[in-house]
Scaffold this active site. Sequence first.
Site, PDB file in Angstrom:
ATOM      1  N   THR A   1       0.863  -1.183   0.000  1.00 34.05           N
ATOM      2  CA  THR A   1       0.000   0.000   0.000  1.00 34.05           C
ATOM      3  C   THR A   1       0.901   1.236   0.000  1.00 34.05           C
ATOM      4  O   THR A   1       1.313   1.689  -1.055  1.00 34.05           O
ATOM      5  CB  THR A   1      -0.966  -0.006   1.195  1.00 34.05           C
ATOM      6  OG1 THR A   1      -0.235  -0.262   2.404  1.00 34.05           O
ATOM      7  CG2 THR A   1      -2.030  -1.081   1.025  1.00 34.05           C
TER       8      THR A   1
ATOM      9  N   LYS B   1       3.862  -7.024   4.052  1.00 30.99           N
ATOM     10  CA  LYS B   1       3.594  -5.626   3.745  1.00 30.99           C
ATOM     11  C   LYS B   1       3.328  -4.915   5.051  1.00 30.99           C
ATOM     12  O   LYS B   1       2.828  -5.491   6.023  1.00 30.99           O
ATOM     13  CB  LYS B   1       2.428  -5.462   2.775  1.00 30.99           C
ATOM     14  CG  LYS B   1       1.057  -5.873   3.270  1.00 30.99           C
ATOM     15  CD  LYS B   1       0.309  -4.878   4.135  1.00 30.99           C
ATOM     16  CE  LYS B   1       0.235  -3.511   3.500  1.00 30.99           C
ATOM     17  NZ  LYS B   1      -0.510  -2.561   4.436  1.00 30.99           N
TER      18      LYS B   1
ATOM     19  N   THR C   1      -0.953  -6.709  12.954  1.00 33.18           N
ATOM     20  CA  THR C   1      -0.650  -5.338  12.569  1.00 33.18           C
ATOM     21  C   THR C   1       0.092  -5.187  11.254  1.00 33.18           C
ATOM     22  O   THR C   1       0.638  -4.145  10.989  1.00 33.18           O
ATOM     23  CB  THR C   1       0.107  -4.592  13.680  1.00 33.18           C
ATOM     24  OG1 THR C   1       1.401  -5.132  13.843  1.00 33.18           O
ATOM     25  CG2 THR C   1      -0.645  -4.641  14.974  1.00 33.18           C
TER      26      THR C   1
ATOM     27  N   GLU D   1       6.113   4.518   7.404  1.00 31.00           N
ATOM     28  CA  GLU D   1       5.697   5.672   6.614  1.00 31.00           C
ATOM     29  C   GLU D   1       6.531   6.903   6.952  1.00 31.00           C
ATOM     30  O   GLU D   1       6.575   7.348   8.095  1.00 31.00           O
ATOM     31  CB  GLU D   1       4.211   5.953   6.852  1.00 31.00           C
ATOM     32  CG  GLU D   1       3.324   4.921   6.188  1.00 31.00           C
ATOM     33  CD  GLU D   1       1.852   5.094   6.479  1.00 31.00           C
ATOM     34  OE1 GLU D   1       1.055   4.502   5.752  1.00 31.00           O
ATOM     35  OE2 GLU D   1       1.509   5.814   7.447  1.00 31.00           O
TER      36      GLU D   1
ATOM     37  N   ASN E   1      -0.219  10.626   5.964  1.00 26.48           N
ATOM     38  CA  ASN E   1      -1.480  10.265   6.614  1.00 26.48           C
ATOM     39  C   ASN E   1      -2.491  11.403   6.634  1.00 26.48           C
ATOM     40  O   ASN E   1      -3.675  11.179   6.898  1.00 26.48           O
ATOM     41  CB  ASN E   1      -1.207   9.753   8.027  1.00 26.48           C
ATOM     42  CG  ASN E   1      -0.680   8.335   7.993  1.00 26.48           C
ATOM     43  OD1 ASN E   1      -1.423   7.385   7.821  1.00 26.48           O
ATOM     44  ND2 ASN E   1       0.639   8.202   8.142  1.00 26.48           N
TER      45      ASN E   1
ATOM     46  N   THR F   1      -7.828  10.608   0.580  1.00 30.39           N
ATOM     47  CA  THR F   1      -8.257  11.463  -0.515  1.00 30.39           C
ATOM     48  C   THR F   1      -7.149  11.743  -1.521  1.00 30.39           C
ATOM     49  O   THR F   1      -7.416  12.263  -2.584  1.00 30.39           O
ATOM     50  CB  THR F   1      -8.781  12.800   0.037  1.00 30.39           C
ATOM     51  OG1 THR F   1      -7.750  13.401   0.849  1.00 30.39           O
ATOM     52  CG2 THR F   1     -10.022  12.594   0.873  1.00 30.39           C
TER      53      THR F   1
END
Length: 406
Positions: free
Chosen positions: A152, A178, A189, A275, A401, A406
């Site tokens: 992702t 992943k 998780t 991230e 995040n 969107t």
Amino acid sequence: MAYTLIPGGVTTPAGFTAAGTHCGVRKNKEKKDLAMIYCEKPCGACAVYTQNLVKGAPILVTQRNIRQGRAQAVICNSGNANTCNEDGVQKANRMCELTAKALKIDTRDVIVASTGVIGQTLPIDPIAEGIPVLAASLSKEGGADAAEAIMTTDTVRKELAVEFSIGSATCRIGGMAKGSGMIHPNMATMLCFLTTDTDIHPELLDKALHEAVGQSFNMVSIDGDTSTNDMVSIMASGLAKNPKITDFGDGYQIFLCALKALCTALCKQVAKDGEGATKLLECRVTGAKSLPAAKTAAKSVICSSLVKAAMFGADANWGRVLCALGYAGTPIDVTGVGVAFESRAGRIQVCENGAGMDFDEEKAKQILLEDEILIDVTLKDGEAEATAYGCDLTYEYVKINGDYRT
């Protein structure tokens, strides 16, 4: 125990093939979004699941399917979590039915998973079109495509294998994972799919997986958020033809050691690819009064936003480490705490017996500028030790995040 980590993934063990493709769940046609793993024969199988009370529909279906300790295939989409949807279970079941039909296997022998945005309806039509394509393209070379298709916000594929011997037989375990965000200790998780050609009784396979996960994936934290969907699963084909593992003897110990090594290596890949992360962090706690105490202390340090921010800034702010130990929830003798920072650039002791000490700030900065950092915590409470894994906290994490959906 002798084992060797080797390049490879889920197709490295005997009997397994895989494939990955773009089917259309994700709008970006350059990103693969559907993965399949298949074994030529039914396997012993088990899994460990997220402890989040909100569970994705695929978790519920997989729990039911492999309750009998058997599976033969995995189907997983990215781009949509199929969670908190009224028709979620129906669509997860449909993914299993379509996979079973394409592979000519029992529907109950399918592990199903989804990862991505929560609360959006999963489009089943592109998956229905993509599954026959995957089935037709399964190959020993398809592991990398499958590993890419489950990503992702990950920036790199995460796959590896391990090789070891049981008796005169060469055995292998392969894996792909992943995980980049929404990662916090409380199994699972993240998604991780493991395969092995080791011949092992399903109950012992389950025991080994739980122990390996407890020392690896359950010790990872990126951001303190436990995901809704995620699991670690394993399928064992038995095609290595080793003397079957039916007890906790030498064969089991060799298998467990290799499985732990692979899971630890994969969970470090997950932590390093957090991230927005620029650094892999490890916190090793030694001298704790018990293993649970060691785990709790190590996790507390890795989960601390202040520690993570300090590591991003290469600031040897050891006080933040002691602060995290102090609220961890396990009693420690604060007057016996030592802290050191270590990386490829060297090692520096910054705290001893719970108090600061003179150290070279410039040397400390150089150590903390590296991309892999060990926070070494020594206690004087006992003999137990544990290591937790995480990453630094950067501006980029908030950016990713802030507009993830969107």
